[in-house]
Design an enzyme around this catalytic site. Structure first.
Site, PDB file in Angstrom:
ATOM      1  N   ALA A  61       0.808  -1.234   0.000  1.00 31.57           N
ATOM      2  CA  ALA A  61       0.000   0.000   0.000  1.00 31.57           C
ATOM      3  C   ALA A  61       0.835   1.275   0.000  1.00 31.57           C
ATOM      4  O   ALA A  61       0.413   2.297  -0.516  1.00 31.57           O
ATOM      5  CB  ALA A  61      -0.931   0.000   1.210  1.00 31.57           C
ATOM      6  N   THR A  64      -4.669 -11.363  13.806  1.00 35.45           N
ATOM      7  CA  THR A  64      -5.795 -10.419  13.802  1.00 35.45           C
ATOM      8  C   THR A  64      -5.627  -9.416  12.668  1.00 35.45           C
ATOM      9  O   THR A  64      -4.554  -8.828  12.502  1.00 35.45           O
ATOM     10  CB  THR A  64      -5.866  -9.672  15.156  1.00 35.45           C
ATOM     11  OG1 THR A  64      -6.005 -10.657  16.179  1.00 35.45           O
ATOM     12  CG2 THR A  64      -7.025  -8.703  15.198  1.00 35.45           C
ATOM     13  N   CYS A  81      15.739  -0.171  -0.125  1.00 30.95           N
ATOM     14  CA  CYS A  81      15.627  -1.486   0.501  1.00 30.95           C
ATOM     15  C   CYS A  81      16.983  -2.135   0.705  1.00 30.95           C
ATOM     16  O   CYS A  81      17.102  -3.128   1.413  1.00 30.95           O
ATOM     17  CB  CYS A  81      14.749  -2.389  -0.332  1.00 30.95           C
ATOM     18  SG  CYS A  81      13.274  -1.541  -0.818  1.00 30.95           S
TER      19      CYS A  81
HETATM   20  N1  PMP Z   1       9.131  -5.252  -4.229  1.00 32.78           N
HETATM   21  C1  PMP Z   1       9.419  -4.063  -4.779  1.00 32.78           C
HETATM   22  C2  PMP Z   1       9.599  -3.976  -6.256  1.00 32.78           C
HETATM   23  C3  PMP Z   1       9.539  -2.937  -3.982  1.00 32.78           C
HETATM   24  O1  PMP Z   1       9.838  -1.752  -4.551  1.00 32.78           O
HETATM   25  C4  PMP Z   1       9.355  -3.056  -2.579  1.00 32.78           C
HETATM   26  C5  PMP Z   1       9.489  -1.853  -1.681  1.00 32.78           C
HETATM   27  N2  PMP Z   1      10.681  -1.151  -1.864  1.00 32.78           N
HETATM   28  C6  PMP Z   1       9.053  -4.317  -2.054  1.00 32.78           C
HETATM   29  C7  PMP Z   1       8.949  -5.391  -2.904  1.00 32.78           C
HETATM   30  C8  PMP Z   1       8.850  -4.525  -0.580  1.00 32.78           C
HETATM   31  O2  PMP Z   1       7.606  -3.989  -0.193  1.00 32.78           O
HETATM   32  P1  PMP Z   1       7.261  -3.688   1.327  1.00 32.78           P
HETATM   33  O3  PMP Z   1       7.943  -2.412   1.670  1.00 32.78           O
HETATM   34  O4  PMP Z   1       5.758  -3.564   1.340  1.00 32.78           O
HETATM   35  O5  PMP Z   1       7.717  -4.848   2.139  1.00 32.78           O
END
Ligand code: PMP
Length: 379
Positions: free
Chosen positions: A205, A244, A329
């Site tokens: 989201a 939950t 990430c």
């Molecule tokens: N896949 C992709 C292509 C993303 O860009 C991201 C978020 N950077 C994720 C997975 C991981 O999503 P989330 O932050 O909801 O764990």
């Protein structure tokens, strides 16, 4: 008072829309719909259950699926883990080979690496220099013991779009499950799962003006996909994802999808215009080149290589822009992006590449200011 940098990092996350926030707030307090959606014996629970159902319909409508095919998760990292580990564990008697690409998100790559440690074999396809996966290479990698192909829809660093329609045709013909990480395409490109041969699709989201900490996994039922759960507990979400249900997060994701459906086509053309404006303003600078295919790309992401510029100096010069060098990430790493390296960029070229990502609240003036700041770094 110092002003905030210009936010050009919408691919990392987006602010929640005011409409989303209002909906979420209405599910938290005593006066609101705070009940447990699993409490079937009283009005509080029943109201929360109805809201969860409504949100499931809102997400389902955006991607044209039956609401019952959607499972709530804590985000796309969990959805990717559940899809990949779930299929691998459930179907391991059938085969232990998985195909993915070197340019996937770490939540896919690290899950695959974990499975390699559990006796699975994984083929990591190398994308072309333009970031696209070659269909012949993919076809050649498939084996009789391949149980799953996992290829993302839109790349989070380059914005490159993969041909999931064609990949789905190949995998469906071979009776191999196809999982797609659609985090960067949900609400940004039309997705019609009625016409795509995709068996599993992951969503989050917080890339579409919803809250962090909520996502969903689409699980196809024709052909039916079975998964082994990652967790065990109270039996919620068909016992595939117990726990939950967080009503406030779920209604937030529902509202974000509802809004995306309303504004998507206008938003795509507006954001595309801004991206072109940005590229036009900087493409003439010495040593600047575009990373990835010029056309098969999503509206909001521009990944640019500032060749031979020192990364640290460049970032310092652009410190009034909030942007990203690799994806957010790859926490804390100074490593060059694995995605750009997979496309053939050298460590140096990958290191001086920058991702600009544009979104709902970006203005023409902000792009103009950004261009001036970047041009200024060349003087
Ligand atoms: N896949 C992709 C292509 C993303 O860009 C991201 C978020 N950077 C994720 C997975 C991981 O999503 P989330 O932050 O909801 O764990």
């Amino acid at each position: 008072m110092t002003s905030k940098p210009i936010y050009l990092d919408y691919a990392a996350t987006t602010p929640a829309d005011e409409r989303v926030i209002a909906k979420m707030q209405s599910c938290l307090s005593l006066e609101g719909d705070f009940g447990n959606p699993a409490s079937a014996t009283h009005e509080f629970g029943l109201k929360a259950k109805a809201l969860v159902g409504e949100a499931r319909e809102q997400v389902a409508r955006l991607i044209q699926v039956e609401p019952r095919c959607l499972l709530w998760t804590s985000g796309a990292t969990e959805a990717n883990n559940l899809a990949i580990q779930g299929v691998a564990k459930y179907y391991q008697q059938k085969g232990k080979h998985i195909v993915t690409s070197q340019s996937e998100h770490n939540s896919v790559l690290d899950t695959c690496r974990f499975l390699e440690g559990q006796g699975f074999e994984v083929s990591y396809l190398k994308p072309n220099a333009d970031g696209r996966i070659d269909l012949k290479t993919l076809d050649a990698a498939l084996r009789t013991d391949t149980i799953l192909v996992s290829i993302m829809h839109v790349n989070n660093e380059t914005g490159i779009i993969q041909d999931i329609e064609a990949i789905g045709k190949i995998t469906r013909e071979r009776e191999i499950f196809f999982h797609v990480d659609a985090v960067q395409s949900l609400g940004k490109l039309p997705i019609n799962l009625k016409t795509l041969a995709v068996d599993l699709m992951s969503f989050s989201a917080h890339k579409i003006y919803g809250p962090k900490g909520i996502g969903a996994l689409y699980i196809g039922n024709w052909p039916r996909v079975r998964l082994q759960p990652l967790m065990y507990g109270g039996g919620q979400e068909r016992a595939l994802r117990p726990g939950t249900l967080p009503t406030h997060q779920i209604v937030g994701m529902g509202e974000a999808c509802h809004m995306a459906a309303e504004v998507m086509s206008d938003e795509i053309s507006r954001i595309q215009k801004l991206r072109k404006q940005l590229w036009q303003g900087i493409q003439g600078l010495a040593g600047v080149s575009l990373n990835g295919h010029p056309e098969y790309r999503t509206a909001g992401i521009l990944n640019v290589c500032f060749n031979q510029r020192d990364r640290k100096t460049l970032l310092a010069q652009l410190s009034t822009l909030a942007l990203s060098t690799a994806s957010a990430c790859n926490v804390g790493t100074e490593e060059p992006s694995h995605i750009l390296k997979a496309m053939g960029l050298s460590d140096e070229a990958a290191n001086c590449s920058i991702r600009f990502s544009i979104g709902r609240y970006t203005t023409e003036q902000e792009i103009e200011q950004a261009i001036q700041i970047i041009q200024g770094a060349y003087q």
